[in-house]
Write a protein that holds these residues in place. Structure first.
Motif, PDB file in Angstrom:
ATOM      1  N   ARG A 139       0.837  -1.487  -0.021  1.00 18.30           N
ATOM      2  CA  ARG A 139       0.210   0.080  -0.191  1.00 18.30           C
ATOM      3  C   ARG A 139       0.723   0.982  -0.261  1.00 18.30           C
ATOM      4  O   ARG A 139       0.486   2.152  -0.753  1.00 18.30           O
ATOM      5  CB  ARG A 139      -1.005  -0.038   1.250  1.00 18.30           C
ATOM      6  CG  ARG A 139      -1.849   1.010   1.955  1.00 18.30           C
ATOM      7  CD  ARG A 139      -3.122   0.792   2.389  1.00 18.30           C
ATOM      8  NE  ARG A 139      -4.088   1.771   2.042  1.00 18.30           N
ATOM      9  CZ  ARG A 139      -5.437   1.810   3.004  1.00 18.30           C
ATOM     10  NH1 ARG A 139      -5.403   0.860   3.486  1.00 18.30           N
ATOM     11  NH2 ARG A 139      -6.541   2.504   2.453  1.00 18.30           N
ATOM     12  N   ILE A 140       1.862   1.262   0.294  1.00 16.91           N
ATOM     13  CA  ILE A 140       2.690   2.344   1.399  1.00 16.91           C
ATOM     14  C   ILE A 140       3.166   2.711  -0.980  1.00 16.91           C
ATOM     15  O   ILE A 140       4.268   3.586  -1.253  1.00 16.91           O
ATOM     16  CB  ILE A 140       3.849   1.783   1.355  1.00 16.91           C
ATOM     17  CG1 ILE A 140       3.267   2.344   3.333  1.00 16.91           C
ATOM     18  CG2 ILE A 140       5.211   3.551   2.090  1.00 16.91           C
ATOM     19  CD1 ILE A 140       4.576   1.874   4.166  1.00 16.91           C
ATOM     20  N   ARG A 141       4.098   1.685  -1.800  1.00 20.10           N
ATOM     21  CA  ARG A 141       4.213   1.499  -1.936  1.00 20.10           C
ATOM     22  C   ARG A 141       3.591   2.037  -3.235  1.00 20.10           C
ATOM     23  O   ARG A 141       3.969   3.381  -4.286  1.00 20.10           O
ATOM     24  CB  ARG A 141       4.999  -0.307  -3.296  1.00 20.10           C
ATOM     25  CG  ARG A 141       6.180  -0.378  -2.542  1.00 20.10           C
ATOM     26  CD  ARG A 141       6.839  -2.053  -3.167  1.00 20.10           C
ATOM     27  NE  ARG A 141       8.077  -2.060  -2.255  1.00 20.10           N
ATOM     28  CZ  ARG A 141       7.636  -2.753  -1.590  1.00 20.10           C
ATOM     29  NH1 ARG A 141       6.694  -4.048  -0.837  1.00 20.10           N
ATOM     30  NH2 ARG A 141       9.078  -3.641  -1.294  1.00 20.10           N
ATOM     31  N   ASN A 142       2.073   1.667  -3.898  1.00 18.00           N
ATOM     32  CA  ASN A 142       1.570   2.755  -4.398  1.00 18.00           C
ATOM     33  C   ASN A 142       0.683   3.544  -3.745  1.00 18.00           C
ATOM     34  O   ASN A 142       0.922   4.883  -5.337  1.00 18.00           O
ATOM     35  CB  ASN A 142       0.033   1.740  -4.131  1.00 18.00           C
ATOM     36  CG  ASN A 142       0.154   0.238  -4.616  1.00 18.00           C
ATOM     37  OD1 ASN A 142       1.170  -0.187  -5.860  1.00 18.00           O
ATOM     38  ND2 ASN A 142      -0.794  -1.020  -3.640  1.00 18.00           N
ATOM     39  N   ILE A 143       1.014   3.746  -2.699  1.00 15.03           N
ATOM     40  CA  ILE A 143       1.007   5.858  -2.410  1.00 15.03           C
ATOM     41  C   ILE A 143       2.220   6.708  -2.753  1.00 15.03           C
ATOM     42  O   ILE A 143       1.887   7.222  -2.985  1.00 15.03           O
ATOM     43  CB  ILE A 143       0.783   5.535  -0.604  1.00 15.03           C
ATOM     44  CG1 ILE A 143      -0.681   5.079  -0.206  1.00 15.03           C
ATOM     45  CG2 ILE A 143       0.870   8.000  -0.600  1.00 15.03           C
ATOM     46  CD1 ILE A 143      -0.543   5.870   1.236  1.00 15.03           C
ATOM     47  N   TYR A 144       2.764   6.492  -2.782  1.00 16.46           N
ATOM     48  CA  TYR A 144       4.532   6.461  -3.593  1.00 16.46           C
ATOM     49  C   TYR A 144       4.783   6.705  -5.056  1.00 16.46           C
ATOM     50  O   TYR A 144       5.814   7.083  -5.581  1.00 16.46           O
ATOM     51  CB  TYR A 144       5.165   6.316  -2.803  1.00 16.46           C
ATOM     52  CG  TYR A 144       6.197   7.103  -1.429  1.00 16.46           C
ATOM     53  CD1 TYR A 144       6.001   8.742  -1.154  1.00 16.46           C
ATOM     54  CD2 TYR A 144       4.641   6.535  -0.233  1.00 16.46           C
ATOM     55  CE1 TYR A 144       6.133   9.065  -0.014  1.00 16.46           C
ATOM     56  CE2 TYR A 144       5.090   7.259   0.987  1.00 16.46           C
ATOM     57  CZ  TYR A 144       5.124   8.601   1.033  1.00 16.46           C
ATOM     58  OH  TYR A 144       5.042   8.402   2.854  1.00 16.46           O
ATOM     59  N   SER A 145       4.094   5.448  -5.321  1.00 18.80           N
ATOM     60  CA  SER A 145       4.667   5.239  -6.874  1.00 18.80           C
ATOM     61  C   SER A 145       3.877   6.935  -7.612  1.00 18.80           C
ATOM     62  O   SER A 145       5.025   7.129  -9.345  1.00 18.80           O
ATOM     63  CB  SER A 145       3.363   4.107  -7.340  1.00 18.80           C
ATOM     64  OG  SER A 145       2.188   4.223  -7.545  1.00 18.80           O
ATOM     65  N   SER A 146       2.992   7.242  -7.975  1.00 14.73           N
ATOM     66  CA  SER A 146       2.576   8.740  -8.582  1.00 14.73           C
ATOM     67  C   SER A 146       3.428   9.464  -7.502  1.00 14.73           C
ATOM     68  O   SER A 146       2.914  10.878  -8.847  1.00 14.73           O
ATOM     69  CB  SER A 146       0.999   8.931  -8.308  1.00 14.73           C
ATOM     70  OG  SER A 146       0.863   8.664  -6.664  1.00 14.73           O
TER      71      SER A 146
END
Length: 231
Positions: free
Chosen positions: A223-230
């Motif tokens: 979930r953290i990776r998804n938040i920072y992917s953008s």
């Protein structure tokens, strides 16, 4: 500093409950922090302008070029009109004078026990606090914070017991918090700050450090990776 504060920001009526690491992210608390951060935007703008004036950039305000309608500094516009933007910095000498007064009147920290029978404990605490002041070079930290207070109307320090990598030592460390990274609820009115309900500091962290601190489960890490992917 009340003239900078946004009274429309609602104070938190009850302390915000922080969920455990296994719970969902504290989005309500993050939203509260975001509101506090946004409410200080005008303060940060005024602080940047005050620092600009204090350190010699009195013609740095942006204005509209009447010929191109582009945003340029006042100094550039004056030069464009064939004139010299003169400067007479009367703020910096005053700041230096006040800082000099502070440095000349430094006092050592002293603990005084209310109970005379505990005088020995007070002496031990005095030695301990003096040690903390010495290893943190508090004369420099306080002088720098006072300059920031005079320029921007606020300052803050963070005290923590942790490892200092530059000193390669674990101890009590005091850090000057850059006001541009500071946020708090701006509807405070009590000079003792008893109505301070939210205060924090922004940190720039590599993604690996964020995962190490907050990614307690594979699901949270994803979930953290998804938040920072953008970002």
């Amino acid at each position: 500093m009340n003239k900078f504060l946004n009274k429309r920001v609602k104070a938190t009526a009850v302390p915000v409950e922080r969920p455990s690491r296994n719970d969902e992210p504290a989005t309500d608390f993050l939203a509260e922090c975001a509101v506090c951060w946004n409410s200080l935007e005008e303060v940060r703008r005024k602080m940047r302008r005050s620092l600009m004036y204090s350190y010699g950039d009195q013609w740095g305000d942006l204005v509209t070029d009447p010929d191109t309608l582009a945003q340029i500094t006042e100094g550039e516009l004056i030069k464009k009109n064939g004139k010299v933007p003169l400067k007479n910095n009367m703020i910096a000498p005053i700041l230096s004078n006040i800082e000099g007064q502070l440095r000349q009147n430094l006092m050592r920290p002293v603990c005084v026990a209310r109970d005379q029978s505990e005088g020995r404990v007070g002496e031990m605490m005095s030695v301990a606090i003096e040690y903390v002041h010495d290893i943190n070079e508090m004369e420099e930290v306080d002088a720098d914070c006072m300059r920031m207070l005079l320029n921007g109307g606020m300052m803050a320090q963070r005290v923590e017991y942790a490892m200092n990598r530059s000193k390669d030592k674990q101890d009590v460390w005091v850090y000057a918090v850059t006001p541009s990274r500071l946020f708090f609820n701006t509807n405070i009115e009590d000079v003792r700050m008893w109505d301070l309900t939210c205060v924090g500091e922004l940190f720039d962290l590599p993604l690996d450090d964020v995962l190490a601190h907050f990614g307690s489960t594979p699901q949270l890490k994803e979930r953290i990776r998804n938040i920072y992917s953008s970002v």
